[in-house]
Scaffold this motif. Structure first.
Motif, PDB file in Angstrom:
ATOM      1  N   GLU A  80       0.840  -1.196   0.000  1.00 15.81           N
ATOM      2  CA  GLU A  80       0.000   0.000   0.000  1.00 15.81           C
ATOM      3  C   GLU A  80       0.877   1.247   0.000  1.00 15.81           C
ATOM      4  OE1 GLU A  80      -3.684   0.050   2.353  1.00 15.81           O
ATOM      5  OE2 GLU A  80      -2.999  -1.809   3.301  1.00 15.81           O
ATOM      6  N   TYR A  81       0.416   2.283  -0.696  1.00 16.80           N
ATOM      7  CA  TYR A  81       1.132   3.557  -0.693  1.00 16.80           C
ATOM      8  C   TYR A  81       0.198   4.644  -1.211  1.00 16.80           C
ATOM      9  CZ  TYR A  81       1.781   2.891  -5.757  1.00 16.80           C
ATOM     10  OH  TYR A  81       1.577   2.705  -7.113  1.00 16.80           O
ATOM     11  N   ASP A  82       0.590   5.885  -0.962  1.00 16.56           N
ATOM     12  CA  ASP A  82      -0.142   7.046  -1.473  1.00 16.56           C
ATOM     13  C   ASP A  82       0.726   7.749  -2.510  1.00 16.56           C
ATOM     14  OD1 ASP A  82      -2.235   6.537   0.276  1.00 16.56           O
ATOM     15  OD2 ASP A  82      -1.400   7.821   1.842  1.00 16.56           O
ATOM     16  N   VAL A  83       0.087   8.288  -3.549  1.00 14.94           N
ATOM     17  CA  VAL A  83       0.839   8.912  -4.622  1.00 14.94           C
ATOM     18  C   VAL A  83       0.078  10.113  -5.186  1.00 14.94           C
ATOM     19  CG1 VAL A  83      -0.140   7.337  -6.357  1.00 14.94           C
ATOM     20  CG2 VAL A  83       2.026   8.514  -6.826  1.00 14.94           C
ATOM     21  N   ILE A  84       0.831  11.159  -5.510  1.00 11.94           N
ATOM     22  CA  ILE A  84       0.331  12.284  -6.318  1.00 11.94           C
ATOM     23  C   ILE A  84       1.224  12.366  -7.543  1.00 11.94           C
ATOM     24  CG2 ILE A  84      -0.128  14.747  -6.451  1.00 11.94           C
ATOM     25  CD1 ILE A  84      -0.483  14.824  -3.460  1.00 11.94           C
ATOM     26  N   GLN A 146      -9.984   6.174 -12.318  1.00 12.89           N
ATOM     27  CA  GLN A 146     -10.737   7.183 -11.585  1.00 12.89           C
ATOM     28  C   GLN A 146      -9.936   7.720 -10.402  1.00 12.89           C
ATOM     29  OE1 GLN A 146     -14.996   6.811 -11.190  1.00 12.89           O
ATOM     30  NE2 GLN A 146     -15.018   4.949 -12.442  1.00 12.89           N
ATOM     31  N   ALA A 147      -8.673   8.032 -10.687  1.00 15.32           N
ATOM     32  CA  ALA A 147      -7.810   8.634  -9.679  1.00 15.32           C
ATOM     33  C   ALA A 147      -8.035  10.152  -9.650  1.00 15.32           C
ATOM     34  CB  ALA A 147      -6.351   8.308  -9.991  1.00 15.32           C
ATOM     35  N   TRP A 152      -3.901  13.156  -2.890  1.00  9.62           N
ATOM     36  CA  TRP A 152      -3.334  11.839  -2.615  1.00  9.62           C
ATOM     37  C   TRP A 152      -4.261  10.750  -3.128  1.00  9.62           C
ATOM     38  CZ3 TRP A 152       1.536  11.598  -1.609  1.00  9.62           C
ATOM     39  CH2 TRP A 152       2.161  12.625  -0.901  1.00  9.62           C
ATOM     40  N   ASN A 153      -3.673   9.785  -3.829  1.00  8.08           N
ATOM     41  CA  ASN A 153      -4.378   8.591  -4.280  1.00  8.08           C
ATOM     42  C   ASN A 153      -3.793   7.384  -3.545  1.00  8.08           C
ATOM     43  OD1 ASN A 153      -6.082   9.454  -6.788  1.00  8.08           O
ATOM     44  ND2 ASN A 153      -4.092  10.455  -7.062  1.00  8.08           N
ATOM     45  N   HIS A 154      -4.684   6.614  -2.924  1.00 10.34           N
ATOM     46  CA  HIS A 154      -4.233   5.444  -2.179  1.00 10.34           C
ATOM     47  C   HIS A 154      -4.264   4.225  -3.099  1.00 10.34           C
ATOM     48  CE1 HIS A 154      -3.262   3.089   1.327  1.00 10.34           C
ATOM     49  NE2 HIS A 154      -4.240   2.240   1.038  1.00 10.34           N
ATOM     50  N   ILE A 155      -3.109   3.600  -3.282  1.00 14.69           N
ATOM     51  CA  ILE A 155      -2.974   2.426  -4.143  1.00 14.69           C
ATOM     52  C   ILE A 155      -2.706   1.207  -3.262  1.00 14.69           C
ATOM     53  CG2 ILE A 155      -1.793   1.418  -6.129  1.00 14.69           C
ATOM     54  CD1 ILE A 155      -3.148   4.092  -6.740  1.00 14.69           C
ATOM     55  N   LYS A 156      -3.419   0.119  -3.565  1.00 19.85           N
ATOM     56  CA  LYS A 156      -3.205  -1.115  -2.816  1.00 19.85           C
ATOM     57  C   LYS A 156      -3.150  -2.298  -3.775  1.00 19.85           C
ATOM     58  CE  LYS A 156      -6.433  -3.199  -0.216  1.00 19.85           C
ATOM     59  NZ  LYS A 156      -7.285  -3.553   0.954  1.00 19.85           N
ATOM     60  N   LEU A 157      -2.084  -3.090  -3.656  1.00 17.59           N
ATOM     61  CA  LEU A 157      -1.934  -4.329  -4.415  1.00 17.59           C
ATOM     62  C   LEU A 157      -2.012  -5.497  -3.444  1.00 17.59           C
ATOM     63  CD1 LEU A 157      -0.564  -2.077  -6.197  1.00 17.59           C
ATOM     64  CD2 LEU A 157       0.971  -3.868  -7.030  1.00 17.59           C
ATOM     65  N   VAL A 166      -6.028  -5.043  -7.516  1.00 16.72           N
ATOM     66  CA  VAL A 166      -5.483  -3.696  -7.410  1.00 16.72           C
ATOM     67  C   VAL A 166      -6.615  -2.737  -7.065  1.00 16.72           C
ATOM     68  CG1 VAL A 166      -4.227  -1.848  -8.564  1.00 16.72           C
ATOM     69  CG2 VAL A 166      -3.678  -4.238  -9.089  1.00 16.72           C
ATOM     70  N   PHE A 167      -6.427  -1.947  -5.996  1.00 14.17           N
ATOM     71  CA  PHE A 167      -7.416  -0.980  -5.542  1.00 14.17           C
ATOM     72  C   PHE A 167      -6.864   0.431  -5.731  1.00 14.17           C
ATOM     73  CE2 PHE A 167      -8.124  -4.900  -3.318  1.00 14.17           C
ATOM     74  CZ  PHE A 167      -9.494  -4.999  -3.116  1.00 14.17           C
ATOM     75  N   VAL A 168      -7.716   1.343  -6.159  1.00 14.28           N
ATOM     76  CA  VAL A 168      -7.388   2.762  -6.230  1.00 14.28           C
ATOM     77  C   VAL A 168      -8.401   3.506  -5.379  1.00 14.28           C
ATOM     78  CG1 VAL A 168      -7.107   4.780  -7.713  1.00 14.28           C
ATOM     79  CG2 VAL A 168      -6.460   2.519  -8.565  1.00 14.28           C
ATOM     80  N   ASN A 169      -7.904   4.185  -4.343  1.00 15.12           N
ATOM     81  CA  ASN A 169      -8.773   4.915  -3.410  1.00 15.12           C
ATOM     82  C   ASN A 169      -9.881   4.012  -2.877  1.00 15.12           C
ATOM     83  OD1 ASN A 169      -7.246   7.294  -3.728  1.00 15.12           O
ATOM     84  ND2 ASN A 169      -8.379   7.832  -5.582  1.00 15.12           N
ATOM     85  N   ASN A 170      -9.453   2.817  -2.456  1.00 18.90           N
ATOM     86  CA  ASN A 170     -10.313   1.831  -1.785  1.00 18.90           C
ATOM     87  C   ASN A 170     -11.378   1.213  -2.694  1.00 18.90           C
ATOM     88  OD1 ASN A 170      -8.982   2.267   0.763  1.00 18.90           O
ATOM     89  ND2 ASN A 170     -10.141   4.192   0.915  1.00 18.90           N
ATOM     90  N   THR A 171     -11.238   1.378  -3.994  1.00 12.78           N
ATOM     91  CA  THR A 171     -12.156   0.755  -4.948  1.00 12.78           C
ATOM     92  C   THR A 171     -11.385  -0.233  -5.809  1.00 12.78           C
ATOM     93  OG1 THR A 171     -13.576   2.703  -5.035  1.00 12.78           O
ATOM     94  CG2 THR A 171     -13.759   1.151  -6.853  1.00 12.78           C
ATOM     95  N   LEU A 172     -11.922  -1.454  -5.934  1.00 13.22           N
ATOM     96  CA  LEU A 172     -11.268  -2.479  -6.739  1.00 13.22           C
ATOM     97  C   LEU A 172     -11.296  -2.072  -8.217  1.00 13.22           C
ATOM     98  CD1 LEU A 172      -9.986  -5.309  -6.981  1.00 13.22           C
ATOM     99  CD2 LEU A 172     -12.302  -6.244  -7.156  1.00 13.22           C
TER     100      LEU A 172
END
Length: 468
Positions: A80-84, A146-147, A152-157, A166-172
């Motif tokens: 998990e990480y946040d990115v701009i 849809q970032a 900040w965009n939260h990315i989770k693998l 893969v989730f972007v801002n808590n959405t699969l």
């Protein structure tokens, strides 16, 4: 009184959030990656560690190359990480299962498209094989991201052996039923002009995601030609079209086999590596028909294709992204790239396909639209036939209708060679019963007792007499 209650509620909420963050950070095995220079490998001048928008961050410069976490090998778990991302950047990427620059896997935001809810290319997963980013071989592994811009965009693998979500801002956003890289463990790295913060690695925490490969919904379809004989790659000069006898492979070139992967993809990059120069590979299969019939051959290809059926060229096309000669969908490989009608004769039909490439992924998908009248589809098998008494065919032959037209047949390495000049010679494939095949429908029928050879092509014959 009401004001006091609101203040107490706010304090309780803050305490609860702090407790939740502390509890989260204390999950066994969780690694909060330090954003300081000693923890990372990077090119000098390409990374800064600074405060940005109230956070401690890692600022990655443009054209930085991979920024690698030191002393960390990741196999399964959650990242998990946040990115701009910078607005001017093309892609903001994370690499995992990274062996080196040539072998790794990647998930990346295509920054110009990442906010568009209708841009299917907003986020993509693909393997990198032999240094080739395989984005154009796996269009099914991309989606709208849809970032957000300037936030900040939260990315989770979540990676569990063969599968990934893969989730972007808590959405699969992506579900990958089978990871396509060669490596199952390796380092983690980031790339692309951006700010990164709050990196957490949670080994073995896979959120109950299945470890086994997910379903391939095309696997039950017999329509795909999945098994081929394949020749070795050869250089193909720029601008050259392989449409002459000398361009085509001989039958004995097909000594190896290659099988399709998921969705019918014959992954030539995985087998033969990347192509910095234009190379061509030939594939060959046999279609046995119960009776004469017709069917459409649906094709996906990257980048160029030539199709021969029973020695006759039936189709050629190009799917070249960078020259704006790209096929739907936007230069990616798909069975919708093209199609051609196959007129099959009763019995054995030889299907020969050449595929050339010098840009990113290299592959082919071949699917028969209609299977009525089809008895079998098999890889071509080399039929080695010994040429007995080859000396009967050797010598100089003169055309009966034009004495100035002469042909010479010589022997080399137990093969019969047609020599039309000192520089031009063509090996012939022996079929049996004094019959040899040249390619492109050209046959040579020898009649040793009459000291003759007959050239046949598309129903036309030309006789040559052997000189004494």
């Amino acid at each position: 009184m009401k004001k006091i209650i609101l203040i107490v509620a706010a304090l309780l909420a803050t305490l609860f959030e702090s407790y939740a963050q502390e509890k989260k950070s204390k999950i066994p095995g969780t690694q909060n990656i330090t954003l300081s220079a000693e923890k990372w490998e990077f090119q000098p001048g390409k990374v800064d560690f600074l405060e940005f928008k109230g956070r401690h961050t890692m600022k990655i410069a443009p054209a930085s190359g991979p920024i690698v976490i030191k002393d960390l090998i990741f196999t399964d778990g959650t990242i998990e990480y946040d990115v701009i991302p910078a607005k001017t950047e093309f892609a903001s990427a994370i690499y995992f299962h990274r062996k080196n620059e040539k072998e790794q896997e990647i998930v990346y935001l295509r920054v110009p498209k990442m906010t568009d809810p209708f841009a299917n290319e907003g986020i993509q997963y693909c393997p990198i094989l032999d240094g080739v980013n395989m984005w154009d071989m796996y269009p099914q592994y991309q989606s709208a991201a849809q970032a957000k811009t300037d936030e900040w965009n939260h990315i989770k693998l979540v990676i569990s052996s063969m599968q990934m979500q893969v989730f972007v801002n808590n959405t699969l956003r992506l579900t990958i039923p089978k990871l396509e890289g060669r490596e199952r463990s390796g380092s983690i790295a980031f790339d692309g002009d951006s700010y990164i913060s709050n990196i957490e690695i949670k080994p073995d925490q896979t959120e109950n995601l299945a470890q086994t490969e997910g379903a391939d919904l095309s696997r039950h379809e017999a329509n795909y030609i999945r098994n081929w004989s394949v020749a070795q790659p050869a250089l193909l000069a720029e601008g050259r079209e392989p449409t002459t006898v000398s361009d085509l492979p001989k039958d004995d070139s097909f000594v190896e086999k290659i099988a399709a992967e998921r969705y019918g993809l014959v992954n030539l990059t995985r087998r033969f590596g990347g192509s910095e120069k234009r190379r061509i590979v030939w594939l060959k299969a046999i279609i046995n028909a119960k009776e004469a019939t017709q069917t459409n051959l649906q094709l996906g290809f990257s980048d160029e294709i030539w199709v021969y059926l029973n020695d006759q060229i039936t189709y050629t096309d190009k799917n070249i992204f960078r020259q704006n000669m790209k096929k739907y969908p936007d230069g990616r490989i798909s069975v919708q790239n093209g199609s051609t009608k196959l007129k099959l004769k009763k019995g054995e039909n030889q299907l020969l396909i050449g595929v050339s490439n010098d840009f990113y992924g290299w592959g082919i998908i071949a699917r028969l639209e209609n299977l009525e009248g089809i008895a079998a589809i098999e890889p071509y098998e080399v039929k080695k036939r010994v040429i007995e008494n080859i000396e009967r065919y050797l010598g100089v032959y003169t055309a009966e209708i034009s004495p100035t037209v002469k042909l010479t047949f010589i022997q080399k390495d137990e093969k019969l060679i047609l020599q039309t000049s000192e520089q031009d010679s063509t090996p012939l494939d022996y079929i049996g019963n004094d019959l040899f095949k040249m390619g492109l429908g050209i046959e040579w029928q020898f009649k040793p007792d009459l000291k003759q050879v007959i050239r046949r092509e598309n129903g036309f014959e030309m006789k040559f007499a052997k000189e004494q």
